[in-house]
Design a protein around this motif. Structure first.
Motif, mmCIF file in Angstrom:
data_model
loop_
_atom_site.group_PDB
_atom_site.id
_atom_site.type_symbol
_atom_site.label_atom_id
_atom_site.label_comp_id
_atom_site.label_asym_id
_atom_site.label_seq_id
_atom_site.Cartn_x
_atom_site.Cartn_y
_atom_site.Cartn_z
ATOM 1 N N PRO A 17 0.806 -1.233 0.000
ATOM 2 C CA PRO A 17 0.000 0.000 0.000
ATOM 3 C C PRO A 17 0.838 1.283 0.000
ATOM 4 O O PRO A 17 0.552 2.198 -0.763
ATOM 5 N N LEU A 18 1.864 1.350 0.838
ATOM 6 C CA LEU A 18 2.684 2.564 0.890
ATOM 7 C C LEU A 18 3.517 2.714 -0.380
ATOM 8 O O LEU A 18 3.657 3.815 -0.925
ATOM 9 N N GLU A 19 4.045 1.612 -0.889
ATOM 10 C CA GLU A 19 4.796 1.660 -2.146
ATOM 11 C C GLU A 19 3.915 2.199 -3.272
ATOM 12 O O GLU A 19 4.356 3.029 -4.071
ATOM 13 N N ALA A 20 2.675 1.715 -3.344
ATOM 14 C CA ALA A 20 1.751 2.158 -4.402
ATOM 15 C C ALA A 20 1.497 3.655 -4.302
ATOM 16 O O ALA A 20 1.495 4.366 -5.320
ATOM 17 N N ARG A 21 1.304 4.152 -3.102
ATOM 18 C CA ARG A 21 1.057 5.585 -2.921
ATOM 19 C C ARG A 21 2.289 6.401 -3.316
ATOM 20 O O ARG A 21 2.177 7.455 -3.950
ATOM 21 N N GLU A 42 1.358 12.714 3.902
ATOM 22 C CA GLU A 42 0.799 13.146 5.180
ATOM 23 C C GLU A 42 -0.546 13.849 5.025
ATOM 24 O O GLU A 42 -1.187 14.160 6.024
ATOM 25 N N GLN A 43 -0.982 14.068 3.800
ATOM 26 C CA GLN A 43 -2.321 14.614 3.610
ATOM 27 C C GLN A 43 -3.360 13.607 4.087
ATOM 28 O O GLN A 43 -4.466 13.984 4.442
ATOM 29 N N ASP A 44 -3.003 12.332 4.098
ATOM 30 C CA ASP A 44 -3.893 11.278 4.587
ATOM 31 C C ASP A 44 -3.680 11.012 6.076
ATOM 32 O O ASP A 44 -4.622 10.962 6.843
ATOM 33 N N LYS A 45 -2.415 10.800 6.459
ATOM 34 C CA LYS A 45 -2.073 10.562 7.868
ATOM 35 C C LYS A 45 -0.581 10.809 8.067
ATOM 36 O O LYS A 45 0.207 10.674 7.141
#
Length: 136
Positions: A17-21, A42-45
């Protein structure tokens, strides 16, 4: 769910998930610093800088990102998103070739005549190309 969310979700087939973002951010803004990517994420968390740096460096190790030699380093994707998806699709089709063809024929009952005609033309073209290769 926005278009970007859908694209990122689909990319999770190839990435965590983080790699994809991160890849989505870098495809839209190549040559970014880790801080830039962290800020977008960080716009998400909230995310720790070291976490983002570790994941980005892993993507470099996997051959998906390149890192500039400057300090601080900038990161950019090796391939565009379209190129990456094309490469992955080809590899998947090579691995699953017979299964894909069988599935495609099963799904043909639901396809319109025009698409079937195009497929028939493509198959004929491929066969002719192979014949020419064998004759050469």
């Amino acid at each position: 769910m926005g278009t970007s969310d859908i694209q990122t979700k689909g990319l999770e087939r190839f990435f965590g998930p983080l790699e994809a973002r991160i890849m989505t951010i870098l495809w839209s803004q190549p040559d970014s610093f880790i801080k830039d990517v962290q800020h977008k994420l960080e716009q998400d968390k909230p995310l720790n800088f070291n976490t983002v740096m570790t994941v980005m460096n892993r993507l470099v190790d996997k051959g998906l990102l390149v890192k500039s030699s400057g300090k601080p380093s900038k990161y950019a994707p090796v391939h565009t998103q379209e190129q990456f998806l094309s490469i992955q699709s080809r590899e998947l089709l090579e691995d699953l070739g017979p299964l894909v063809v069988n599935y495609m024929f099963d799904a043909m009952e639901e396809v319109d005549e025009e698409l079937l005609d195009k497929l028939e033309q493509k198959i004929k073209s491929l066969k002719e190309g192979r014949r020419h290769e064998l004759e050469s």
